[in-house]
Structure formats: C-alpha cells, structure tokens
Design a protein around this motif. Structure first.
Motif, PDB file in Angstrom:
ATOM      1  N   CYS A  24       0.772  -1.117   0.064  1.00  0.00           N
ATOM      2  CA  CYS A  24       0.092  -0.173  -0.027  1.00  0.00           C
ATOM      3  C   CYS A  24       0.926   1.213   0.050  1.00  0.00           C
ATOM      4  O   CYS A  24       0.679   2.444  -0.705  1.00  0.00           O
ATOM      5  N   ALA A  71       2.146   1.693  -3.420  1.00  0.00           N
ATOM      6  CA  ALA A  71       1.190   2.246  -4.264  1.00  0.00           C
ATOM      7  C   ALA A  71       0.939   3.737  -4.040  1.00  0.00           C
ATOM      8  O   ALA A  71       0.839   4.568  -5.024  1.00  0.00           O
ATOM      9  N   LEU A 104       3.634   5.456  -5.853  1.00  0.00           N
ATOM     10  CA  LEU A 104       3.698   5.521  -7.231  1.00  0.00           C
ATOM     11  C   LEU A 104       2.465   6.714  -7.406  1.00  0.00           C
ATOM     12  O   LEU A 104       2.616   7.470  -8.551  1.00  0.00           O
ATOM     13  N   LEU A 105       1.544   6.796  -6.631  1.00  0.00           N
ATOM     14  CA  LEU A 105       0.507   7.864  -6.926  1.00  0.00           C
ATOM     15  C   LEU A 105       1.143   9.420  -6.792  1.00  0.00           C
ATOM     16  O   LEU A 105       0.557  10.234  -7.465  1.00  0.00           O
ATOM     17  N   LEU A 141       0.746   4.728 -11.389  1.00  0.00           N
ATOM     18  CA  LEU A 141       0.192   3.483 -10.872  1.00  0.00           C
ATOM     19  C   LEU A 141      -0.495   2.437 -12.007  1.00  0.00           C
ATOM     20  O   LEU A 141      -0.322   1.325 -11.880  1.00  0.00           O
ATOM     21  N   LEU A 157       0.473  -1.267 -12.583  1.00  0.00           N
ATOM     22  CA  LEU A 157      -0.728  -2.395 -12.553  1.00  0.00           C
ATOM     23  C   LEU A 157      -0.661  -2.994 -13.915  1.00  0.00           C
ATOM     24  O   LEU A 157      -1.085  -4.091 -13.650  1.00  0.00           O
TER      25      LEU A 157
END
Length: 107
Positions: free
Chosen positions: A61, A64, A67-68, A75, A79
């Motif tokens: 998390c 992630a 990455l955002l 992201l 993915l």
C-alpha cells in the motif's frame, strides 16, 4: 517489556512498523526484517505471523501511494505490468510471512 501489557505491545508495534517501513524502503529484505520487528511484540506465533503478512500488505500500500505521488499515470502503468507486479506482491506477502515466523523462534 512484557507482551501482556497492551499499551506497551501496541507502542512497540507502532515503532516496529515505522522502523520496518524505513528499512523496507532501502532494500526488499527490509520487508522480512520489518515483519520480524512487527511480529516480535505479538502474544502468540499465529498473531505474529498475521502481523508479518499484514506488514507485507502495508508495504504494498505504501508503494502504491508512492507511485501515486510520482504522477497520476505511474500506478496504472505499474498495474499493467502483471509479471513484475506478481513478483512484488509475492515478495511482500511471503517476505512478511517469513519475517512473521520470527515470533515463533523467539519465545
């Protein structure tokens, strides 16, 4: 420190999460080390194992969110890369489980 004291156990767990995330941001083996740190204050081996796997999921998390913060397209691109994503998820969860087993080693 005793594991029966709830406040001490929660405080140690929070400190272990912070330290573990710092270690995991440097090297992937930090997931194992962080999971071990998180598992050690837990009362039972099973709880330590669950805490280790949860720490591995938390690292995913945090990655992630990182990455955002890089950009809105980072992201979705990450993915779409299914094989590297599978390796990352597997390494985080299995590494967390392996680290969580440290609670069973240290009685």
């Amino acid at each position: 420190m005793t594991r029966s004291d709830r406040v001490t156990r929660y405080s140690a767990t929070v400190l272990a999460v912070v330290a573990g995330l710092g270690i995991a941001s440097v090297h992937w083996l930090g997931i194992v080390a962080g999971a071990a740190l998180v598992a050690l204050p837990q009362r039972t081996t099973v709880r330590g194992l669950v805490a280790g796997v949860a720490f591995g999921a938390l690292t995913l998390c945090v990655a992630a969110v990182g990455l955002l913060l890089v950009g809105p397209d980072a992201l979705p691109v990450a993915l779409e890369m299914t094989q590297p994503l599978g390796v990352a998820v597997g390494a985080a969860l299995v590494g967390g489980a392996v680290g969580g087993l440290a609670r069973g080693v240290v009685g």
